[in-house]
Design an enzyme around this catalytic site. Structure first.
Site, PDB file in Angstrom:
ATOM      1  N   LYS A 206       4.118  -6.446  14.504  1.00 12.36           N
ATOM      2  CA  LYS A 206       3.993  -6.323  15.964  1.00 12.36           C
ATOM      3  C   LYS A 206       4.555  -7.568  16.652  1.00 12.36           C
ATOM      4  O   LYS A 206       5.325  -7.485  17.588  1.00 12.36           O
ATOM      5  CB  LYS A 206       2.521  -6.105  16.316  1.00 12.36           C
ATOM      6  N   GLU A 212       3.786 -14.704   6.692  1.00 11.47           N
ATOM      7  CA  GLU A 212       3.900 -13.988   5.415  1.00 11.47           C
ATOM      8  C   GLU A 212       5.036 -12.961   5.483  1.00 11.47           C
ATOM      9  O   GLU A 212       5.871 -12.852   4.573  1.00 11.47           O
ATOM     10  CB  GLU A 212       2.584 -13.252   5.087  1.00 11.47           C
ATOM     11  N   GLY A 267      -2.799  -4.056  16.200  1.00 12.78           N
ATOM     12  CA  GLY A 267      -2.224  -3.947  14.852  1.00 12.78           C
ATOM     13  C   GLY A 267      -3.055  -3.057  13.939  1.00 12.78           C
ATOM     14  O   GLY A 267      -2.519  -2.199  13.232  1.00 12.78           O
ATOM     15  N   ARG A 268      -4.373  -3.222  13.961  1.00 16.67           N
ATOM     16  CA  ARG A 268      -5.223  -2.471  13.029  1.00 16.67           C
ATOM     17  C   ARG A 268      -5.432  -1.017  13.456  1.00 16.67           C
ATOM     18  O   ARG A 268      -6.115  -0.265  12.783  1.00 16.67           O
ATOM     19  CB  ARG A 268      -6.555  -3.189  12.825  1.00 16.67           C
ATOM     20  N   GLU A 353     -12.292  -7.095  11.573  1.00 19.61           N
ATOM     21  CA  GLU A 353     -11.438  -7.837  12.503  1.00 19.61           C
ATOM     22  C   GLU A 353     -11.775  -7.444  13.946  1.00 19.61           C
ATOM     23  O   GLU A 353     -11.590  -8.235  14.872  1.00 19.61           O
ATOM     24  CB  GLU A 353      -9.948  -7.571  12.200  1.00 19.61           C
ATOM     25  N   HIS A 384     -20.113   2.150 -12.247  1.00 18.99           N
ATOM     26  CA  HIS A 384     -20.135   1.424 -13.515  1.00 18.99           C
ATOM     27  C   HIS A 384     -19.900  -0.064 -13.303  1.00 18.99           C
ATOM     28  O   HIS A 384     -19.542  -0.780 -14.241  1.00 18.99           O
ATOM     29  CB  HIS A 384     -19.090   2.030 -14.461  1.00 18.99           C
ATOM     30  N   LYS A 512      -4.460 -20.066  10.540  1.00 19.84           N
ATOM     31  CA  LYS A 512      -2.992 -19.946  10.588  1.00 19.84           C
ATOM     32  C   LYS A 512      -2.368 -21.261  11.029  1.00 19.84           C
ATOM     33  O   LYS A 512      -1.384 -21.725  10.453  1.00 19.84           O
ATOM     34  CB  LYS A 512      -2.582 -18.888  11.629  1.00 19.84           C
TER      35      LYS A 512
HETATM   36  O1  F6P Z   1      -3.552 -12.327  11.556  1.00 20.07           O
HETATM   37  C1  F6P Z   1      -4.148 -11.100  11.778  1.00 20.07           C
HETATM   38  C2  F6P Z   1      -3.143 -10.134  12.306  1.00 20.07           C
HETATM   39  O2  F6P Z   1      -2.708 -10.536  13.566  1.00 20.07           O
HETATM   40  C3  F6P Z   1      -3.667  -8.705  12.348  1.00 20.07           C
HETATM   41  O3  F6P Z   1      -4.411  -8.451  13.475  1.00 20.07           O
HETATM   42  C4  F6P Z   1      -2.414  -7.925  12.252  1.00 20.07           C
HETATM   43  O4  F6P Z   1      -2.649  -6.589  11.878  1.00 20.07           O
HETATM   44  C5  F6P Z   1      -1.671  -8.714  11.208  1.00 20.07           C
HETATM   45  O5  F6P Z   1      -2.015 -10.063  11.452  1.00 20.07           O
HETATM   46  C6  F6P Z   1      -0.178  -8.554  11.214  1.00 20.07           C
HETATM   47  O6  F6P Z   1       0.374  -8.929  12.438  1.00 20.07           O
HETATM   48  P1  F6P Z   1       1.857  -8.561  12.809  1.00 20.07           P
HETATM   49  O7  F6P Z   1       1.977  -7.079  12.822  1.00 20.07           O
HETATM   50  O8  F6P Z   1       2.091  -9.157  14.160  1.00 20.07           O
HETATM   51  O9  F6P Z   1       2.757  -9.175  11.772  1.00 20.07           O
END
Ligand code: F6P
Length: 548
Positions: A206, A212, A267-268, A353, A384, A512
């Site tokens: 987003k 990452e 995002g979620r 979150e 189990h 972060k």
């Molecule tokens: O760091 C958490 C977060 O912002 C989530 O809310 C989101 O789903 C995820 O990182 C990925 O964010 P993006 O889609 O901006 O890379």
């Protein structure tokens, strides 16, 4: 706005909880033969049985009064109408608009967003059809065989949970892979068997700033360019899904290959948007639409059903009852269907979150527990591993059991074994077995008295452990859409009642920011003077060992 704890319904629930803690569900079932009928909801796609909770009719009346006192219907309208209920970010919360199959116009800041959504869906359809049918070619003219989605959190968990759940619905036109971890081991493993001429990367972010994802995307780009010796290859092999077109374009992705996202989609909650492109690529666009239809069906139920027979409202109220009033600290998600193996991870992000916060709308520390930690695993595997804890530890863990009546697997003869366990476990968790019964059973088996005295206390199951049962008719794109939307709306209702800002995530920022400073230290000779001694020594040790 009144603080929740000063509401008469809140106070009545607190007092009622003290009484209910003395009760056992076995007695409640014995006293009310209508319990299942009273405490279950049947929807077209699923049945929710919540009768195995420590509740009475009075409990539910009080919880429903609380829901009314917290103006759930009014907040629900505000969300669907696009009011800026994400108050700390001053944004609307409109994932429901992404799956509004009634296609009613919705204006946001003077723009009909239904039309924008439809345009993006059209673009997704054209694109996914072209790739799946082999009309979209790679740089050397070969058809695409593999799709790699690069994204993390909401830009990974939603599509991956869905494509895993619906594997049986894929015609295997494409192999879809996911890379979320910045640990290079993951992308290396995914890329190892792939042919760069036939791979399509989706950079799904987003913000298009997430470290990452950007790191993995850069590695993928390097891999492609070094194999193709052709910078133009990027246009054929990279697309982006983002609300930040500029960053995606700067990364080198052609503007026509950028799929739009909007700041009114969290995002979620974004799998219904172009973030769901891997779903359309894997299953075909029609199946993606069926998923949206299922979500929309749940939206309509949530909007139209009275609170007392409203499944998301009930799930939210029960969670608040179990955690805020009865003191449970965690909640387990236990699917009895292999296809739902990622569901607990997905719901972990969705709920934790969203509502894992302790400051109210008013900016004040709340003085009640908010949401539990969410965890889980496929139920059968859990049996189990950790069910011992669920049955006999001195922590009560409310659990959602999720299963399906009809199995999608062609393998015969397994489903009844699976589902027998599904039904048995909720029964065992509720009923338990007392010491008199344990002793009688051991006697009946001819055990010696010494042995019985030694073992009996250990075999007692107190029971009285709350569970919800969600029984789906069959897992299909549509019913899965309904299931996910059910939980989304549960989370919304929880947030309103607890007065939590469900749609921001400030709690992820601190770590972060620190990580980016520390990365600089790890890659240079510099030391940051600001660290506590533990962190400083850990970093020193790391660098020393690395440089040995
Ligand atoms: O760091 C958490 C977060 O912002 C989530 O809310 C989101 O789903 C995820 O990182 C990925 O964010 P993006 O889609 O901006 O890379």
């Amino acid at each position: 706005m009144t603080a929740r704890t000063s509401l008469a319904s809140w106070q009545a629930l607190s007092a009622h909880a003290l009484q209910m803690k003395q009760q056992h569900m076995n007695d409640l079932f014995a006293a009310d033969t209508q319990r299942f009928k009273q405490f279950s909801i049947q929807l077209p796609s699923l049945l929710l049985d919540y009768s195995k909770n420590l509740i009475t009719r009075q409990t539910m009346e009080l919880l429903l009064t609380l829901a009314q006192d917290c103006e759930i219907p009014c907040w629900r309208e505000k969300m669907f109408a696009g009011e800026p209920i994400n108050r700390t970010e001053d944004r609307a919360v409109l994932h429901t608009a992404l799956r509004n199959r009634s296609k009613t116009a919705l204006n946001l800041a003077g723009e009909n967003i239904t039309a924008r959504v439809e345009q993006t869906l059209e673009k997704m359809k054209n694109f996914s059809d072209r790739v799946r049918q082999g009309h979209w070619k790679g740089y050397s003219g070969k058809r695409i065989t593999d799709v790699v989605n690069i994204g993390v959190g909401g830009s990974n968990l939603g599509p991956q949970t869905v494509t895993e759940a619906l594997k049986q619905f894929s015609d295997n036109s494409l192999n879809v892979h996911y890379v979320s971890n910045v640990d290079g081991a993951q992308i290396a493993e995914v890329l190892r068997p792939l042919n760069p001429e036939k791979v399509l990367f989706i950079v799904s972010s987003k913000t298009f700033t997430t470290t990452e994802t950007m790191t993995n995307a850069a590695t993928a780009l390097k891999w492609l360019v070094s194999s193709s010796f052709d910078e133009q290859a990027v246009a054929k092999h990279f697309i982006a899904v983002t609300a930040n077109r500029e960053n995606a374009a700067q990364f080198g992705i052609s503007r026509e290959n950028i799929f739009e996202m909007w700041d009114w989609v969290g995002g979620r909650f974004s799998l219904w948007s172009a973030i769901g492109l891997p779903i359309a690529l894997d299953l075909g666009f029609d199946k993606f639409i069926e998923l949206l239809e299922g979500g929309h069906e749940m939206d309509q139920h949530f909007q139209q059903a009275p609170l007392a027979s409203n499944a998301p409202v009930m799930l939210a109220l029960l969670s608040i009852w179990n955690c805020t009033f009865l003191g449970a600290q965690s909640q387990a998600i236990l699917p009895y269907d292999q296809s739902l193996h990622m569901l607990s991870a997905y719901l972990q992000q969705a709920e934790m979150e969203s509502n894992g916060k302790s400051v109210s709308w008013h900016g004040e520390e709340v003085n009640y527990p908010t949401v539990p930690s969410i965890w889980g695993e496929l139920g059968i595997n859990g049996q189990h591993a950790f069910y011992q804890y669920l049955h006999q530890s001195n922590n009560v863990v409310p659990a959602d059991f999720i299963g399906s009546v009809a199995s999608n697997t062609p393998v015969k003869g397994h489903h009844e074994t699976l589902m027998a366990n599904f039904f048995a476990q909720t029964q065992a968790l509720m009923c338990g077995v007392d010491e008199a019964q344990v002793r009688a059973d051991l006697h009946a088996k001819g055990r010696q008295q010494d042995y019985i005295d030694k073992v009996a206390p250990h075999k007692v199951h107190k029971g009285n452990r709350p569970t919800n049962t969600i029984l789906m008719k069959r897992i299909t794109p549509k019913t899965l859409g309904s299931l996910i939307a059910l939980y989304e709306h549960k989370i919304f209702v929880q947030g309103i009642i607890l007065q939590i800002c469900s749609f921001d995530q400030w709690g992820v920022e601190l770590g972060k920011g620190l990580a980016s400073k520390i990365q600089h230290e790890l890659e240079s000779n510099e030391e940051n003077a600001g660290h506590d001694s533990s962190t400083a020594e850990l970093i020193r040790y790391y660098k020393a060992v690395k440089n040995q």
